[in-house]
Design a protein around this motif. Structure first.
Motif, short mmCIF file in Angstrom:
data_model
loop_
_atom_site.label_atom_id
_atom_site.label_comp_id
_atom_site.label_asym_id
_atom_site.label_seq_id
_atom_site.Cartn_x
_atom_site.Cartn_y
_atom_site.Cartn_z
N UNK B 24 0.86 -1.19 0.00
CA UNK B 24 0.00 0.00 0.00
C UNK B 24 0.89 1.23 0.00
N UNK B 25 0.31 2.34 -0.48
CA UNK B 25 1.05 3.61 -0.43
C UNK B 25 1.37 3.95 1.02
N UNK B 26 0.38 3.72 1.88
CA UNK B 26 0.58 4.03 3.30
C UNK B 26 1.71 3.18 3.88
N UNK B 27 1.75 1.92 3.45
CA UNK B 27 2.81 1.05 3.95
C UNK B 27 4.19 1.50 3.49
N UNK B 28 4.27 1.90 2.22
CA UNK B 28 5.56 2.37 1.70
C UNK B 28 5.98 3.62 2.46
N UNK B 29 5.03 4.52 2.68
CA UNK B 29 5.36 5.75 3.40
C UNK B 29 5.85 5.45 4.80
N UNK B 30 5.20 4.50 5.44
CA UNK B 30 5.60 4.14 6.80
C UNK B 30 7.03 3.60 6.80
N UNK B 31 7.33 2.75 5.82
CA UNK B 31 8.69 2.20 5.72
C UNK B 31 9.72 3.30 5.48
N UNK B 32 9.33 4.30 4.71
CA UNK B 32 10.29 5.37 4.41
C UNK B 32 10.32 6.41 5.53
N UNK B 33 9.30 6.39 6.38
CA UNK B 33 9.23 7.39 7.46
C UNK B 33 8.92 8.78 6.93
N UNK B 34 8.12 8.82 5.87
CA UNK B 34 7.76 10.11 5.26
C UNK B 34 6.24 10.21 5.20
N UNK B 35 5.69 11.43 5.16
CA UNK B 35 4.24 11.59 5.15
C UNK B 35 3.62 10.92 3.93
N UNK B 36 2.41 10.41 4.09
CA UNK B 36 1.85 9.54 3.05
C UNK B 36 1.50 10.29 1.77
N UNK B 37 0.94 11.51 1.86
CA UNK B 37 0.62 12.22 0.62
C UNK B 37 1.91 12.63 -0.09
N UNK B 38 2.88 13.11 0.67
CA UNK B 38 4.16 13.50 0.07
C UNK B 38 4.79 12.29 -0.64
N UNK B 39 4.78 11.15 0.04
CA UNK B 39 5.43 9.96 -0.51
C UNK B 39 4.75 9.52 -1.80
N UNK B 40 3.43 9.50 -1.78
CA UNK B 40 2.69 9.07 -2.98
C UNK B 40 2.96 10.05 -4.13
N UNK B 41 2.89 11.35 -3.82
CA UNK B 41 3.16 12.34 -4.85
C UNK B 41 4.58 12.20 -5.39
N UNK B 42 5.54 11.98 -4.51
CA UNK B 42 6.93 11.85 -4.95
C UNK B 42 7.10 10.62 -5.85
N UNK B 43 6.47 9.50 -5.47
CA UNK B 43 6.61 8.28 -6.28
C UNK B 43 5.87 8.43 -7.62
N UNK B 44 4.87 9.29 -7.66
CA UNK B 44 4.16 9.54 -8.92
C UNK B 44 4.86 10.65 -9.73
N UNK B 45 5.96 11.19 -9.21
CA UNK B 45 6.80 12.10 -10.01
C UNK B 45 6.70 13.57 -9.69
#
Lengths: 149, 149, 149, 149, 149, 149, 149, 149, 149, 149
Positions: B24-45
Motif C-alpha cells: 500500500x502507499x501508506x505502507x511504503x510511506x511508513x517504511x520510508x518514514x515520510x508523510x503519506x501524501x508526500x510519498x505518494x506524490x513523490x513516487x508519482x513524479x
C-alpha cells in the motif's frame, strides 16, 4: 416586469455594503448562525439562502428586498476562468495539479473505487499560529461515494 | 549513453510493482518514514526524493537502480488536463470553482492581502467515520505569504 | 520489469478479439452476469473488474493474463475530445446542450438543491419498436444528492 | 422599430415571473398540455412555441405580448460552456464521458451503423423512490437513424 | 494476439497503394460499384465497408487481409483540427461560417423547425466546365428531420 | 455624430421586421431580383448590398435609412462559434468532418492541386420531394483555383 | 445603493486624468513616496492602496472619492489574454518561453527545490544608456521559497 | 541516412550527463566562457551553439558527435504549455500578468512608443542574501526598439 | 470626469465619418502626409497619432476633439480572433501557415539567427495590373535583428 | 507493403542532408530552376513537387527514392501552433494582428469586395541594405478575387 436581480449584481452590492458598513464575513456568519465558508459562498452567489437568511443578511448589510430576493435564487454554480487565475485562488489549483493524482490514489486505497462528494461536503478555514509565520489551514470534508451500479 | 528514465516511466513501474507486490502507499510511506501524501506524490513524479529514499523505495518495490535514479530527478510539476478530468480528481476542482472566491475573501479578511503558499505547504488525508457514510477529510495547510514589496 | 498493460491497449485487444470471435457485448455481459452497459464500459477501460470477472472475460475472448491484470486496474476515467465528437456520441452532448438547463430546473423543482449522482448511478439501453422506425431508449438512473453542509 | 425581445431576455422574465407567482414548471406544462421537459426547455429558449402556447404561458405568468412574441421565435439552440459547468448539469457530461463509448458500441451492436436522433427525440425525468435515497431517472428516447447513402 | 489494424494505418496503406498502382478513387469506386465520395470516405476510414467491398478493394490495391479486416471496422468518425485547416478543406468551413446562418434561416422557412440529416445523407462532387475556369460543384443531399417530440 | 448602425443590429431589425410583416426570405429575394441564399446572407450581414438593393429591402421591410446605410457596409465576415453549434448548422460541420478529406482527395484527383474558391462561389438550396421524407439539397458551386506560382 | 466603482473603471479614470493633467507615473509615485512599478500597478488595479495613498493619488489626479474608495479594494489580480498579446507585453512572455526552463534549472542549482516568490516580490525598471541604443532593464527580485513539507 | 538528432533529445542527454558527471550549469558555462543563462538555454535547445562551443560542451559532458551536431542546429524556439505550468516557471508568468500593464505603461513613459527587444536581450540571475531569506534576482536587459516606420 | 474615448469607439466614428463624407483612406493619408497603411492602422487604433495628425484627421472627417484626444492615446495593440477570421484577413494567416517555416529558414540562411523586426517595420500595399486579373502586392519591410547577447 | 514516407519525415531528412552537405536553400532552388520560397516550402512539405523536381532535389541532397516519392505527394498544408510561436515566425503574425484590419480596409478601397488569393499567390524574400542595419523585405503577391456570385 423587472426581472429578479442577478446573483452577480447582488454579490457586488453585498461586497460594497460589507466594506462600507465595516462588517466582516465572519461577523455576518455569526449573526446568521451559519458556517462562515458556506455563508460567504452563498452571499457571493454559490448557494441559495432561505428567505429568513436572506432577509437577515440584507438587514445587516442595509440592502433592500430585491437583493434578498436574488439571494434565494437557485444558482448556476462555478467561477469564470479569469477569477480562478487570481494568485490567491490559483495556489489551490496548483496544489491540486501537484497532489491530485496522489489524493486519487490514496482515496482509492483507503475507500475503494469512488469519490469524495463535492455536494455532501463542507469546507472550513482557520489560522494556525506558527513561529515561522502563521499558516492557512483549509479542510475539505466530503462524504465518500463509491461507484455503485 | 542512455538518458535517465523519465519520471512518468518510473511512476508507471512504481504503480505496477506496488500492485504486484501487494503493497500500500501508506505502507511504503511508513517504511520510508515520510508523510503519506508526500510519498505518494513523490513516487508519482511530483517531488524529488533523496538518494536514500529512492533506494529504499526501489528495494521495497523490487525495482532497479534506473528507477531510483529517476526518482531523484528535479521534477517539472503538474498534471495533464485529461488526468484532472477524472471524476475523483474533478470533484476537488469543482469545489474550488464553487468555494474559491469565498476562500479568497476569508483569507484576505483573516490574514490581509496575500496567499496561502502552495510551496511551504502540506496535505493530509484521513477517513472520518460517520453513521451516514464515512467521510474523506483532506487538509491543506500552507504558510500565509503576504504581498510584501 | 514490464509495466502492467495500459487499459487502452487492453481495450484495443478486447475489441479485436470480440470481433474475431464473433461475440457480442450483450453476450459477454450475460456470461459474466453483469449489466451490459457496465460490462462494455469496464471492458473499454472505464471501470475496474474483479479478478474473477477479468479472468472470465479473458477466457471468453481468448486473451491472456496480462489483459486480465489490466482490466482490474483502477482507471483514470473519461474519454478524449476526439472520441466525443463522433456523431453517435455527439448526439448525446447536443441533447444535453439543448435540454441540460431544463433538466437542472426540473431536478431542483422536484428534489431541491442538489444533483443526480454520476457515481451511484446506472445506465441502461434498449430498443423500443416503433412503426415509424425503432427507437433507442437510454435511461440514466442516479441517486439524488442534495447540497448538505 | 423595436426588435423582437431576445429569447434569453424572455427566459429571464419567465424565470422571474414563475418564482414570484409561485408556479412550478410541471404546473405550467400541465396547463399547456405539453410534456414537462419540452415545456421547460421551450420557456428557457430552446424550442419555438406556437402562438397559442406562448400566449397561454404568458397569461399564466402575467407576462406581456412582447414575451409571447419572443417565445415563438425560431431559436439558435445550445447552452454556453459556463452553464454546462454547473455541477447539476456537469454530472450528465461526466456520465457521457464515462459511458459514451460504451453506448456507441451498444447502439452499433443492436441497431447497426447509425445514431440515436437528437431531433426526433424526447426526454423525460421522474423520481424513483428508493429506501437508500430517492433517484433521478432521466430517459432519452430517440429514433434510430442508420447511415444511409 | 495482434490487434486489428487501426483505420488510420489502413488509410495510409490505401493511399500509398493507390498512388503506386496508379489507380484513381473514381476508378476504385467504379470497380466496387459504390458512389465515389462514399467510397473515398470509407477507404479513408469514415465508413465501415462490407466484407466483400473490403476484400474487393484490397484486391484492386494489392493489400493484404489485415487491411481488409480494418476497413470493415465500425469507425469513430471525424477529422482532427489540423486536417480541417488545410486550405482545400478550410474553404468549406469558411463558406459555412459565411452562409451557415442563411442556410439555417432558409431550411426553417422551407421545411419548418428541424435539420438536414447528416446521417441519411449523401454527397456528390462534379466538375462544371466554365469558360472563366471550371467549377467544383458539391451537392449535399440529406433528409429533412423535423423536431418531433 | 452617431456611428453607422452595426450590421448585427441591422440584422436583428431585419429579422424582426420580416416576421412581423409576414414576409419570407424567398419573397424578399424575388422582389430584389437576387439569389435567395445571397440575399438572406446579405441581410444577415455577410455581404454588402448596393444602395438600391438596401433601399428596396428596407422599403419592403418598413425599416429606416439607418438600416439601409448599414446594409451597404463592407462586412467583417464569419459567424461566432456559439452560432455554429446550433444543430441545424452543426450538421454541415459534421458532414465536413466526415467527408472533408474525401472531398479534398477527389478535388485533387479531378482538378489537380488547388481549391474550390469560397469567393467566386455560390450556394443554392432546394427541396427534393422523396416518399421517405423530403430532402434538403444544398449545392456549393465554386471556381477551381489551382496553386499557381 | 450604488456599488463601489470597479477597479477597471477606476483605472480608466486614472489613466485619463493622468494624461489630461500631464502627470507622469514616476511623478505620482514620487509624490506618494511609493515605488514606481508598485504605484503604477496599484493605480491600474493590481494592488490595494491604503486610504491615505488612495486619497493622495486622487487629489493629485483631481478625481473624486468614489475612485479613492475603489483603489482601496482588494483586487482580483491578473490581466486578460488580449492585453497580454500587446507587443510590448508579449516580449516578456516570449522571453519566458525561451528562457523559462533555463531559469528553472538555475534556480534549482543555486537554491535547491523551490521557487522565486511572486508575492514577496518586487519589480524595478530603469533605462541603461548604451551607444548602440538605450536599454530597458527590468529586475525581478523575489524571496526564494523552498518546497518544505 | 540518419536525420540529425532533435534538440529535445540532445537536451535530454545533456541533462542526464550533467547529473551523472556531477557538473553544474554554472561550471559548464565557466568552462565555455559563455554567460550562464545563455549557456543553459542553449544546452536546453533554445539557441544554436557554434561548432567549438558544442564540441567543448560535449567533451565536458562525455557526449558524442551526434549531440554536438544537434546543438549547432538553428532552433524553433519556445516551450510547451505543460512546461510553462511548472510552479517555478509559472511564478514568472503570474508576475507578468500582475505587472505587465504597469511595465508597458512605464516603458512608454520613459522611452516612448516601442518595446524592450527580446532578441537583442540578455538575462541574468543571482542570489541576494537577505536575513529574511535569500532572494532570487532576475534581470531582463533588452534594447529599446521604438515603433519606427 | 468623462474618461478619454476608447480607441475602438474612435475607430467606429472614423469609419462612419469616412463613408458619409465619401473620403478614401488614401486621400486622408495624402492630406496628412503620412504612409497609407500606417495612417489607416493609426485611425483604426493601432498607432498613436501626434496631436497635429489627430487634429488634422478629425478636421477632415468632421469629428470632434474627443476623437482627436483618443487618437493620440498609446494603444494596446492587436486584433481579436473574430476579426482575424474574416476571409480577407485570413488569407494572410493561411499564407503564413504555409510559408512561415520556409521564410524562417530563408531569413536564417541569408541573415543568420534572428528575426525581421515587427517594430522597426513598414508595410505597403499596391495594385499590380495583370492581364489574368490584377494582383494585390503587399510588402513587409522590417529591420533584421540578430540574437545578440 | 511499406507506406509512402510522410512529408514530415522527408522534410527532416532534407534538412539534415542540406546541413551535412553544406548546401543552401537558395543554391538548391537555383539548381532546380524554381523560385526560392516555393522550393523551400516544397522541400519542407507544403507543395507537391513534380517527379523530375523531386528526383533532382534528392540527387543534390544525396537522398534516396523513398524521399523523392514523398516529395511528390499531395500535401495536407499548414503548420502546427508550436511552430508558429517561434519568434522569427511570430513577428509575421504580430504584424498581421496590428495591420490586418488596415490591409483589409485598403484592399476593399482599391479593389472592392474580395480577397487577395493565397492560392494564385507567390512570396519573395530579399535583403535590402540599409546603413542602420539591413532589412528583410518580404513580398506577398496574390491575385485579387472579388466576391462574385
Amino acid at each position: 416586469m423587472t426581472p429578479i436581480m442577478s446573483k452577480s449584481t447582488a454579490a457586488e452590492l453585498v461586497v460594497s455594503a460589507r466594506i462600507r458598513r465595516g462588517l466582516t464575513w465572519a461577523g455576518i456568519a455569526e449573526q446568521l448562525g451559519t458556517p462562515v465558508v458556506w455563508t460567504t459562498a452563498a452571499l457571493l452567489g454559490q448557494h441559495p439562502m432561505s428567505a429568513e437568511q436572506a432577509d437577515r443578511a440584507c438587514q445587516l448589510l442595509g440592502l433592500g428586498e430585491e437583493v434578498a430576493e436574488s439571494l434565494q435564487l437557485q444558482p448556476s454554480r462555478g467561477s469564470d476562468p479569469a477569477t480562478m487565475a487570481d494568485p490567491t485562488i490559483y495556489r489551490f489549483s496548483e496544489a491540486l495539479s501537484v497532489y491530485g493524482p496522489a489524493l486519487k490514489a490514496l482515496i482509492h486505497e483507503e475507500f475503494g473505487d469512488g469519490i469524495m462528494s463535492a455536494i455532501n461536503f463542507q469546507v472550513d478555514i482557520s489560522r494556525r499560529p506558527d513561529p515561522d509565520g502563521d499558516r492557512v489551514v483549509i479542510t475539505f470534508d466530503g462524504k465518500f461515494l463509491d461507484y455503485k451500479w
